[in-house]
Design a protein around this motif. Sequence first.
Motif, PDB file in Angstrom:
ATOM      1  N   SER A  48       0.803  -1.224   0.000  1.00  4.64           N
ATOM      2  CA  SER A  48       0.000   0.000   0.000  1.00  4.64           C
ATOM      3  C   SER A  48       0.835   1.272   0.000  1.00  4.64           C
ATOM      4  N   LYS A  50       1.641   2.625   2.563  1.00  6.30           N
ATOM      5  CA  LYS A  50       1.276   3.295   3.819  1.00  6.30           C
ATOM      6  C   LYS A  50       2.138   2.746   4.940  1.00  6.30           C
ATOM      7  N   ALA A  96      -7.195  13.168   7.021  1.00  8.26           N
ATOM      8  CA  ALA A  96      -6.522  13.403   5.740  1.00  8.26           C
ATOM      9  C   ALA A  96      -5.125  14.002   5.901  1.00  8.26           C
ATOM     10  N   LEU A  97      -4.717  14.303   7.123  1.00  7.92           N
ATOM     11  CA  LEU A  97      -3.374  14.879   7.305  1.00  7.92           C
ATOM     12  C   LEU A  97      -2.327  13.922   6.733  1.00  7.92           C
ATOM     13  N   LYS A  98      -1.465  14.467   5.888  1.00 12.27           N
ATOM     14  CA  LYS A  98      -0.451  13.644   5.231  1.00 12.27           C
ATOM     15  C   LYS A  98       0.785  13.591   6.135  1.00 12.27           C
ATOM     16  N   THR A  99       1.083  12.410   6.667  1.00 10.53           N
ATOM     17  CA  THR A  99       2.194  12.308   7.621  1.00 10.53           C
ATOM     18  C   THR A  99       3.440  11.655   7.023  1.00 10.53           C
ATOM     19  N   ARG A 100       3.408  11.329   5.717  1.00 11.54           N
ATOM     20  CA  ARG A 100       4.580  10.824   4.988  1.00 11.54           C
ATOM     21  C   ARG A 100       4.596  11.486   3.623  1.00 11.54           C
ATOM     22  N   TRP A 102       7.625  13.356   5.892  1.00  9.23           N
ATOM     23  CA  TRP A 102       7.543  14.356   6.973  1.00  9.23           C
ATOM     24  C   TRP A 102       8.957  14.633   7.440  1.00  9.23           C
ATOM     25  N   ASP A 174      -0.429  24.365   8.172  1.00 12.78           N
ATOM     26  CA  ASP A 174      -0.811  24.171   6.769  1.00 12.78           C
ATOM     27  C   ASP A 174      -2.335  24.247   6.647  1.00 12.78           C
ATOM     28  N   GLN A 177      -4.523  21.638   4.933  1.00 12.84           N
ATOM     29  CA  GLN A 177      -4.803  20.353   5.600  1.00 12.84           C
ATOM     30  C   GLN A 177      -5.461  20.524   6.962  1.00 12.84           C
ATOM     31  N   ASN A 217      -3.678  10.442  13.728  1.00 10.90           N
ATOM     32  CA  ASN A 217      -3.456  11.858  13.395  1.00 10.90           C
ATOM     33  C   ASN A 217      -3.983  12.798  14.476  1.00 10.90           C
ATOM     34  N   SER A 238       2.272  17.014  16.200  1.00  9.96           N
ATOM     35  CA  SER A 238       2.644  17.132  14.774  1.00  9.96           C
ATOM     36  C   SER A 238       3.760  18.156  14.564  1.00  9.96           C
TER      37      SER A 238
END
Length: 319
Positions: A48, A50, A96-100, A102, A174, A177, A217, A238
Amino acid sequence: MLIRTPEAFAPLPSDITPRRVWQQRRRLVQAAAAGVALPAAGGVAAQSGKPERKLPAQASAFNTMEKQTPYKDVTSYNNFYEFGLDKGDPVRTAGALKTRPWTVSIEGAVGKPMTLGIEDLLKLAPMEERVYRMRCVEGWSMVIPWIGYSLSALIRKVEPTGQAKFVEFVTLNDSAQMPGLRSSVLAWPYVEGLRMDEANHPLTLLSFGLYGELLPNQNGAPLRLVVPWKYGFKSSKSLVKIRFVEKQPLTSWNRSAPQEYGFYSNVNPEVDHPRWSQATERRIGEDGFLGRKRATLMLNGYADQVAGLYTGMDLRRQF
Ligand code: MTE
């Protein structure tokens, strides 16, 4: 330099791990080390793309044995104003926070400034489970099995100079996001700070997970601070920047309401918030809204370990 003495770490009766529990943890750690069933920390699922959710960790000496707050409450009753002001907002809007990818920039008064990616940060020191009492300034508390390592491990790597007296922690800012950034309740980005000796204290945790998994998240993925003897708002989520500075940082809450939120914000049942008492607390998932509250402990029960940091200070004035 902080010297760790055995007396300073004398545990509370509720903090002593029963044999059955540590034996079970040891088995888990051995299984993880042998590669049985558990993937490597921070490994990326090949299919994936992920990150794996599981985050193996070794047992630590820093555990309260108080009943852990149910996972559901830990992950659905949150303060994360970048995702809304209600406790139920972050679990709805932070997904939906994109953590990769980072990265975290570590800068300021250090000999070796660096920008580290999350995969390197996950490998920087052995992951430990730390079951900490957490007390929010609003009068509720939880017991959370965090995963991470002492922030001091990262601090050592960047070699702070003599000018580094405080550390500033900055959260992602951001608006694409984070819908809560539209609110003017705080000046963004969310900034917190610690004195250098507080940041170097072994209890101060750089956390990447909870309940055996990477941080959800809404709890501050992919990495956050956890300072268990201070009100929860000191534990910023974060993180994207860690800055070593000479002067005490102007933190977000201190800036927005200086008479209510001091720089130190140590849990102190003897110093009321101007609008409410801090003498008692409601344990989430346990004491109902109308139920009996429990007494709040000095420095959230960590006085034996950290009171020495504040010797000679007037904690009513420097709250
Ligand atoms: N960090 C950021 N960036 N934004 C926030 O609004 N809220 C703080 C702290 N860290 C907050 C934050 C407060 S008030 C608390 S009580 C804790 O996060 C809550 O952490 P939890 O949701 O993981 O229990």
